[in-house]
Design a protein around this motif. Sequence first.
Motif, PDB file in Angstrom:
ATOM      1  N   SER A 150       0.856  -1.189   0.000  1.00 11.63           N
ATOM      2  CA  SER A 150       0.000   0.000   0.000  1.00 11.63           C
ATOM      3  C   SER A 150       0.891   1.238   0.000  1.00 11.63           C
ATOM      4  CB  SER A 150      -0.870  -0.050   1.259  1.00 11.63           C
ATOM      5  OG  SER A 150      -1.576   1.139   1.392  1.00 11.63           O
ATOM      6  N   LEU A 151       1.253   1.719  -1.209  1.00 12.06           N
ATOM      7  CA  LEU A 151       2.314   2.723  -1.319  1.00 12.06           C
ATOM      8  C   LEU A 151       1.867   4.029  -1.985  1.00 12.06           C
ATOM      9  CD1 LEU A 151       5.345   0.426  -2.327  1.00 12.06           C
ATOM     10  CD2 LEU A 151       5.055   1.661  -0.187  1.00 12.06           C
ATOM     11  N   LEU A 152       0.537   4.264  -2.000  1.00  5.86           N
ATOM     12  CA  LEU A 152       0.072   5.422  -2.761  1.00  5.86           C
ATOM     13  C   LEU A 152       0.691   6.751  -2.304  1.00  5.86           C
ATOM     14  CD1 LEU A 152      -1.505   6.045  -5.210  1.00  5.86           C
ATOM     15  CD2 LEU A 152      -3.610   5.972  -3.876  1.00  5.86           C
ATOM     16  N   PRO A 153       0.747   7.048  -0.998  1.00  4.33           N
ATOM     17  CA  PRO A 153       1.383   8.323  -0.610  1.00  4.33           C
ATOM     18  C   PRO A 153       2.847   8.386  -1.048  1.00  4.33           C
ATOM     19  CG  PRO A 153       0.181   7.360   1.237  1.00  4.33           C
ATOM     20  CD  PRO A 153       0.231   6.306   0.167  1.00  4.33           C
ATOM     21  N   ASN A 154       3.527   7.241  -1.010  1.00  4.48           N
ATOM     22  CA  ASN A 154       4.930   7.200  -1.444  1.00  4.48           C
ATOM     23  C   ASN A 154       5.022   7.452  -2.946  1.00  4.48           C
ATOM     24  OD1 ASN A 154       4.185   5.297   0.781  1.00  4.48           O
ATOM     25  ND2 ASN A 154       6.390   5.226   1.067  1.00  4.48           N
ATOM     26  N   VAL A 155       4.099   6.850  -3.682  1.00 11.13           N
ATOM     27  CA  VAL A 155       4.069   7.030  -5.141  1.00 11.13           C
ATOM     28  C   VAL A 155       3.876   8.514  -5.472  1.00 11.13           C
ATOM     29  CG1 VAL A 155       2.627   6.602  -7.188  1.00 11.13           C
ATOM     30  CG2 VAL A 155       3.258   4.697  -5.675  1.00 11.13           C
ATOM     31  N   LEU A 156       2.930   9.160  -4.787  1.00 11.10           N
ATOM     32  CA  LEU A 156       2.654  10.580  -5.068  1.00 11.10           C
ATOM     33  C   LEU A 156       3.860  11.450  -4.695  1.00 11.10           C
ATOM     34  CD1 LEU A 156      -1.058  10.814  -3.826  1.00 11.10           C
ATOM     35  CD2 LEU A 156      -0.236  10.582  -6.179  1.00 11.10           C
ATOM     36  N   ARG A 162      10.151  13.612  -8.753  1.00 12.72           N
ATOM     37  CA  ARG A 162      10.600  13.493 -10.145  1.00 12.72           C
ATOM     38  C   ARG A 162      10.258  14.752 -10.931  1.00 12.72           C
ATOM     39  NH1 ARG A 162       9.632   8.083 -13.315  1.00 12.72           N
ATOM     40  NH2 ARG A 162      11.286   7.517 -11.890  1.00 12.72           N
ATOM     41  N   GLU A 163       9.050  15.252 -10.727  1.00 19.07           N
ATOM     42  CA  GLU A 163       8.639  16.453 -11.485  1.00 19.07           C
ATOM     43  C   GLU A 163       9.466  17.677 -11.077  1.00 19.07           C
ATOM     44  OE1 GLU A 163       4.369  16.699 -11.082  1.00 19.07           O
ATOM     45  OE2 GLU A 163       4.089  14.833 -12.219  1.00 19.07           O
ATOM     46  N   ALA A 164      10.016  17.641  -9.855  1.00 20.81           N
ATOM     47  CA  ALA A 164      10.852  18.766  -9.390  1.00 20.81           C
ATOM     48  C   ALA A 164      12.324  18.542  -9.739  1.00 20.81           C
ATOM     49  CB  ALA A 164      10.693  18.923  -7.876  1.00 20.81           C
ATOM     50  N   GLY A 165      12.604  17.452 -10.445  1.00 25.46           N
ATOM     51  CA  GLY A 165      13.998  17.159 -10.808  1.00 25.46           C
ATOM     52  C   GLY A 165      14.801  16.654  -9.619  1.00 25.46           C
ATOM     53  N   ALA A 166      14.103  16.119  -8.607  1.00 25.51           N
ATOM     54  CA  ALA A 166      14.799  15.634  -7.404  1.00 25.51           C
ATOM     55  C   ALA A 166      14.834  14.110  -7.401  1.00 25.51           C
ATOM     56  CB  ALA A 166      14.101  16.150  -6.143  1.00 25.51           C
ATOM     57  N   TYR A 167      15.770  13.565  -6.629  1.00 23.65           N
ATOM     58  CA  TYR A 167      15.950  12.116  -6.555  1.00 23.65           C
ATOM     59  C   TYR A 167      14.964  11.483  -5.583  1.00 23.65           C
ATOM     60  CZ  TYR A 167      18.289   7.695  -5.433  1.00 23.65           C
ATOM     61  OH  TYR A 167      18.588   6.367  -5.218  1.00 23.65           O
TER      62      TYR A 167
END
Length: 287
Positions: A150-156, A162-167
């Motif tokens: 159950s990883l939805l918050p982690n996925v978001l 990723r969208e911020a160019g961060a790792y």
Amino acid sequence: MSRIAYVNGRYVPHRQASVHVEDRGYQFADGVYEVVPVVDDLLVDEEPHLDRLDRSLRELRIAWPIRRAALKIAMREVLRRNYFQHGIIYIQMTRGVARRDHPFPKLAQPAVVITAARRPRPGAAMMEDGVKVISVPDIRWGRCDIKTVSLLPNVLAKQQAREAGAYEAWLVDEDGNVTEGGSSNAWIVTREGELVTRPSGHEILSGITRRSVLQLVREEGLDFVERPFSLEEAKRAREAFVTSATSYVTPVVEIDEAVVGNGKPGSIAQKLYAAYRGYMTGAGATR
Ligand code: PDD
């Protein structure tokens, strides 16, 4: 070379590896997983990963779908059939297939899937230059110590990174403290030189890499303390880094817009990365 997966006792081509639509993992995220690193054909920290898997299953009252010894044989067989030297073994266990109804089914047979994925070792550039992380509110549930699918918050959170160019995204609790990363544990070295990581508890996954790195920290004789640290303290820190089965020890040089230390990987992160690299093919390895 085609990939092979293990699904409930059968080795099948990866493309045809599937579970039923009423598997409770699919419908309720009613299952757990482990990611075991593979380095130079060796499994890293296999026993601690299987111990944590056992604990996750117990916490959710899911029976082992396979004996532990048989699982270890299947992991090796999957590895052998996939022909690679560096990557991960992924193990997922769910409560199994049953007519959709929230409470536990009486008769379902727990399910097990093992896949293997080739992955390059974390790139030299990432280790030499460090990575950027962003912070996001931790919106997860109260049992983050259980490694559930159950990883939805982690996925978001990771998508936002990723969208911020961060790792990575560092998750921040209501008190302003960093709990952990979206898929890694978080560490800092304060201005005073104290190595800090949050203690194990229900708010974080007790990382296997974290555990092994803590052991190396003791062996290196470094000062450390397990306590919560705030996002503000992290931004002012001398060093920061993350640990996980896939990131090993990765230095962090930027948190949101704040530059950490002098903007270069710190000496403690580098020392621990070197020590962990040795550990992965040494004391931590099994064939
Ligand atoms: N994630 N915290 C979270 C939320 C994680 O998902 C992970 C690992 C860790 C680090 O644990 P370990 O050192 O045992 O890998 C901490 C794996 C790699 C994943 O989900 O892919």
